[in-house]
Structure formats: structure tokens, C-alpha cells
Write an enzyme that holds these catalytic residues in place. Structure first.
Site, PDB file in Angstrom:
ATOM      1  N   HIS A 154       0.730  -1.163   0.022  1.00 13.14           N
ATOM      2  CA  HIS A 154      -0.075  -0.183  -0.098  1.00 13.14           C
ATOM      3  C   HIS A 154       1.017   1.165  -0.159  1.00 13.14           C
ATOM      4  O   HIS A 154       0.415   2.276  -0.253  1.00 13.14           O
ATOM      5  CB  HIS A 154      -0.927  -0.135   1.170  1.00 13.14           C
ATOM      6  CG  HIS A 154      -0.307   0.270   2.581  1.00 13.14           C
ATOM      7  ND1 HIS A 154      -0.138  -0.584   3.236  1.00 13.14           N
ATOM      8  CD2 HIS A 154      -0.027   1.387   3.143  1.00 13.14           C
ATOM      9  CE1 HIS A 154       0.525  -0.246   4.572  1.00 13.14           C
ATOM     10  NE2 HIS A 154       0.436   0.971   4.285  1.00 13.14           N
ATOM     11  N   ASP A 185       0.288  -7.706   1.586  1.00 10.49           N
ATOM     12  CA  ASP A 185       0.309  -6.312   1.635  1.00 10.49           C
ATOM     13  C   ASP A 185       1.750  -6.130   1.538  1.00 10.49           C
ATOM     14  O   ASP A 185       2.507  -5.131   2.320  1.00 10.49           O
ATOM     15  CB  ASP A 185      -0.307  -5.499   2.683  1.00 10.49           C
ATOM     16  CG  ASP A 185      -0.202  -3.936   2.272  1.00 10.49           C
ATOM     17  OD1 ASP A 185      -0.023  -3.662   1.629  1.00 10.49           O
ATOM     18  OD2 ASP A 185      -0.248  -3.204   3.261  1.00 10.49           O
ATOM     19  N   SER A 259       4.640   2.647   7.669  1.00  6.50           N
ATOM     20  CA  SER A 259       4.121   1.430   6.928  1.00  6.50           C
ATOM     21  C   SER A 259       5.510   1.080   5.978  1.00  6.50           C
ATOM     22  O   SER A 259       6.139   1.798   5.490  1.00  6.50           O
ATOM     23  CB  SER A 259       3.218   1.879   6.038  1.00  6.50           C
ATOM     24  OG  SER A 259       1.832   1.989   6.746  1.00  6.50           O
TER      25      SER A 259
END
Length: 530
Positions: A154, A185, A259
């Protein structure tokens, strides 16, 4: 004034005794006042010099705290990078009715423009406004000295431009996507550094225990090289992501921008990739999730070898809470297992004789108690592998053999993203998507009799966008080499070298139906150019 003085002397002669006492009293008061002031001055002087004889302090040598995480940070932080991306945000163009009602300061489309009519048809009647670029930040960790970086999907998903900034440096390196896996992911990107890079060592997350200290390193809110500490608060946390995501849960502060960054244990090894948080305020609230390194390593190896992740399947479906319900299992005569709801037509499960309502109790002799016990050994098995399945039907125990197939073939509707996938005619080098200029298309865009390839899309913030390309341009030549088809275009573009000059000869139609010849010069992007 002389008369009062005369009277004062006359009084003094008459009252000698009283005058003497007055003078004496005045002297005594003066002496007392002088003594007090002198005492105070002496006291002040004694305070000011009270430090005489004291030994000055010295600055000791810097000694790291015995309880410090600094040595771990110093070892891992150089391999943690900041990732900035530019993403394309689509905007809907108003309908024809609404366009007629636009304010005077906006330019409505010309309803008689054949080029607009062509693009409306080309894009299936969609009337999308020009896309805009939006920038975001994330983190990543270098796992190979040649520039391979592990991060979240992402972070780079739908990114037109990906740039990587190394720890302690200002240069930004352009990165390419090696492969992505939406199910976990995870993504692998690569830069072309001028030197070997520091790497972080990946550990085995299977050895992590709840309560272990961990550090999260990354760029929360764009603040590079930020370190937070906490503990592992849970393992194998499911239900907060996709089917193949079982997380390490931590209370180390994780925020937007973390992230893709590493979760590190006290041995200085990466045991997770920070992926998600649960929050009501978009910020840290004590619950963060990292994908275990055992999963990340498997995904990484597949992505660098084949650009995608292959997972095995036999074609059965189930619902975790219903399929493992103890009451249901008892009623069906099974002590443990998963009740399957359906079997995909033509799948290995159907060929093996399985049906909806069967209870699969073991895979290769290993008992099944959860959905993961059924899914994981099959998903991780090489394609073509035979697996032995134990199951219960009508209270009777049975065995069968199924051959593992590619999950994307068993479930053809599942979404698997392939990197750089394009239609058979299209090309997207440097942010330019082109199509063959057929006679029909040439007529629709007002380019009858012209030769070249038609630019049908330009990615925002791409090299093509920087040069000034526009949708509807026709590329006739590249560095004086004629371009008559997409095949010609690909052949010429493949010969361009990073850092070399390039000049595009472009035919551009004006509103008055005139066709202009425009030359767009530039320098071919270098992989590590800022």
C-alpha cells in the site's frame, strides 16, 4: 536669613548644656548607622567569595547506558529508508448537462471537438477529468546490498513515481517495483545505488514471544529515522486483514509513515514489517501490527524470482466461525476439523471426490483445528504436489488424494496484480501510453494522413509529463527515427540509454484544426537521479 542664625547662636550660648547633648546624640546615631552599613557590605563580600577552594567539575567520557537500545538502532537504522511516492488521483468530469452550467472561469469542453468524442468513446464513454498527483510517505528496509528493498504494497500501490531516500542522505533515488503481493500487503522495490548499501538482517519471527521487547523504526509523518519501543502484545493476530495475514501485535508506537519499516528484536534482527494500526484518530493508540518475517521472507523470495507470489489451492471454501463450531463438528461425527461449504467446479477437491458439508480433519496426517491449519500447508505446497486429505462424511472417516494447483487458476476471479501488465498494443515507457494510429482513430482525432503512434494517456509527474506531452499527441519520430507503429516505438525506446538526450517529434492538433509540429527534448531519467 541672617537674623535666624543670630538667634540660633544666641540660644546656643544660653543653652550650652542642651546643645552639647544634641551634638553628642547626632554623633552616636551616625556611628550606629555606619556600623550597620559596614556589616552588610562585609557580609556581601564574604558571600561573593565563598567559592574559593572548590574544585571545578569535569565533563566525563560518554558511556552508553547498559539498558540502552542505542547499539541495536545503530546497527539497523542505516538500512531503513524513507519512501516518497506520487500517486494518480482520478477526478470525475461533470456530465454534459453540468458542464453547460460551469462558472465562467472554467473552460468547458468543446462539444464539437472530434478528439473529445474519440476519447470519450475510447475510454468506454467515461468522462473523467484529468488526473491529479498526490504525494505520500512510507518506509522500507534494505535487505540486499544491490538495492533491493522490502516495504508494504500500500506504500507503492498505484504510484507513478517512487523515490527512496537513504538514511542520513539528501539524494532521492528513483525506484522500480520488482513485485507486489496484495494478499500480504508486501512489495519489493529496487534502486540503482552507486555503492553497496547497508542491509538489515531478517530473523525468524517464529521464535518471538508475547512480552518481548521490540523497536519500530521508520518515518512517521515524514520524520525520518524515528525509533519507538514497546513489546509484542500478541501473536498470530487474525481478523484485521486479509486471509493470509496473521500479524505480530505490538504497542511500539506506529503511525502513518511507519508502513513498510522494520520491527526489530533485541538481537537487532528484523522480525516483522510494520503494516497497520487500529486507531480512531489516524494516529498511535497502542495497537499496531507487523507482518511476521517468516511470511515476509517467503514472499520476498518469490517476488524476486518470478515477480509474483504463487499459492497452492485445492478449491474448497469455508467460513471460519461456522466451519470450526464444536456443536456442528460433534453433530457431523468429527472430533476436529473444518466443515467445507463448497467445492469449486473442476478443482482438485472436486476431482478428489470432496463435497460441500464434508469435514476435512487432517492434511498429510496433521490434525486440523483452525482454518489456517487447512489453508497454510496447501498454500505453501509447490504446485503439482499431492496432498493426502482425511475427511468425515455422514459420520464415516475417509481419505483421498488431491493435486495442488495454482490458486489463481482454481479461483480465476481472484485478483492477482502483475507488475507492468499492459494490453497487447499498449506501451507505458516513461509514463506514456500509446496506441497504433489506425485510419479510424486518425479520423476521429483529426489526424488524417499522419503517421505515428497516438498518446492516449500521460501519467502525472512522469518523465512524459515533465516533457510536456498531452493526451492526443502523435509521436512521429524519436531521435529522428520514424515511428509508424507501437512496435517501432518500443524498438526505438528500448535503445535509449539513461542520461542520454532524447528528442520527440510530436504532431499536435489545435482547436482550429491546424496540426502543429512540436519537438519535445529531454534527458532520459537515470535510475539514481533525483
Amino acid at each position: 536669613m541672617g537674623e535666624p542664625i543670630v538667634k540660633l547662636f544666641s540660644w546656643a550660648r544660653r543653652e550650652k548644656m542642651v546643645a552639647g547633648l544634641f551634638v553628642a546624640l547626632t554623633l552616636v546615631v551616625g556611628i550606629l548607622i555606619g556600623t550597620v552599613v559596614s556589616g552588610r557590605t562585609s557580609a556581601m563580600k564574604s558571600v561573593a567569595f565563598a567559592g574559593k577552594g572548590a574544585t571545578p567539575l569535569t565533563m566525563p567520557d560518554a558511556i552508553p547506558s547498559s539498558n540502552s537500545f542505542a547499539s541495536i538502532v545503530n546497527r539497523v537504522e542505516p538500512a531503513v529508508v524513507n519512501i516518497s511516492t506520487t500517486q494518480v488521483m482520478e477526478r470525475r468530469r461533470p456530465s454534459a448537462k453540468r458542464r453547460s452550467q460551469q462558472p465562467n472561469d472554467q473552460q468547458p469542453d468543446n462539444p464539437n471537438d472530434p478528439m473529445q468524442d474519440f476519447f470519450d468513446r475510447f475510454f468506454d464513454g467515461r468522462q473523467d477529468a484529468p488526473a491529479t498527483a498526490e504525494r505520500s510517505l512510507g518506509s522500507g528496509v534494505i535487505v540486499d546490498r544491490k538495492g533491493f528493498i522490502l516495504t508494504n504494497n500500500h506504500v507503492v500501490d498505484q504510484a507513478t513515481k517512487i523515490q527512496v531516500q537513504l538514511n542520513g542522505e539528501t539524494t532521492k533515488y528513483n525506484a522500480k517495483v520488482v513485485g507486489v503481493d496484495e494478499e500480504t500487503d508486501l512489495a519489493v522495490i529496487k534502486i540503482e545505488p552507486p555503492k553497496e548499501l547497508p542491509v538489515a538482517k531478517l530473523g525468524n519471527s517464529d521464535g518471538v514471544q508475547v512480552g518481548d521487547w521490540v523497536l519500530a523504526i521508520g518515518s512517521p509523518f515524514g520524520l525520518n529515522a524515528t525509533v519507538t519501543a514497546g513489546i509484542v502484545s500478541a501473536k498470530d493476530r487474525g481478523g484485521v486483514g486479509r486471509q493470509f495475514q496473521k500479524f505480530l501485535q505490538t504497542d511500539a508506537a506506529i503511525n502513518p509513515g511507519n508502513s513498510g519499516g522494520p520491527l526489530v528484536d533485541l538481537a537487532g534482527e528484523v522480525i516483522g514489517i510494520n503494516t497497520a494500526i487500529i486507531t480512531g484518530s489516524r494516529g498511535y493508540e497502542g495497537v499496531g501490527f507487523a507482518l511476521p518475517s517468516s511470511v515476509a521472507i517467503n514472499v520476498y523470495n518469490q517476488l524476486i524470482q518470478q515477480g509474483r507470489v504463487t499459492r497452492g489451492s485445492i478449491g474448497v471454501s469455508f467460513q471460519e466461525d461456522l466451519g470450526t463450531n464444536a456443536i456442528t463438528l460433534k453433530e457431523l461425527g468429527a472430533a476436529n476439523g473444518v466443515v467445507i461449504m463448497g467445492v469449486e467446479p473442476g478443482s482438485p477437491a472436486e476431482k478428489a471426490g470432496l463435497k460441500g458439508g464434508d469435514v476435512i480433519t487432517n492434511v498429510n496426517g496433521r490434525p486440523i483445528k483452525t482454518g489456517n491449519d487447512l489453508v497454510n500447508p496447501i498454500a505453501q505446497a509447490p504446485i503439482g504436489t499431492k496432498v493426502k486429505l482425511g475427511y468425515v462424511r455422514d459420520g464415516q472417516s475417509k481419505d483421498t488424494i488431491a493435486v495442488v494447483e495454482d490458486r489463481t487458476r482454481v479461483f480465476p476471479n481472484s485478483n492477482v496484480k502483475l507488475v507492468d501488465s499492459q494490453n497487447e498494443n499498449g506501451a507505458a515507457e516513461y509514463g506514456l501510453r500509446v496506441e497504433n494510429l489506425t485510419p479510424d482513430r486518425a479520423s476521429r482525432v483529426g489526424m488524417e494522413g499522419q503517421k505515428g503512434v497516438l498518446v492516449v494517456d500521460v501519467d502525472p509527474a512522469s518523465f512524459g509529463d515533465d516533457l510536456g506531452f498531452a493526451r492526443g499527441d502523435v509521436i512521429a519520430e524519436v531521435n529522428r527515427q520514424p515511428v509508424n507503429s507501437v512496435a517501432d516505438y518500443k524498438a526505438v525506446m528500448s535503445k535509449l540509454k539513461p542520461g542520454a538526450n532524447v528528442v520527440f517529434k510530436v504532431l499536435r492538433r489545435q482547436d482550429n484544426d491546424r496540426v502543429l509540429t512540436v519537438f519535445l527534448p529531454g534527458v532520459v531519467p537515470v535510475g539514481n537521479a533525483q
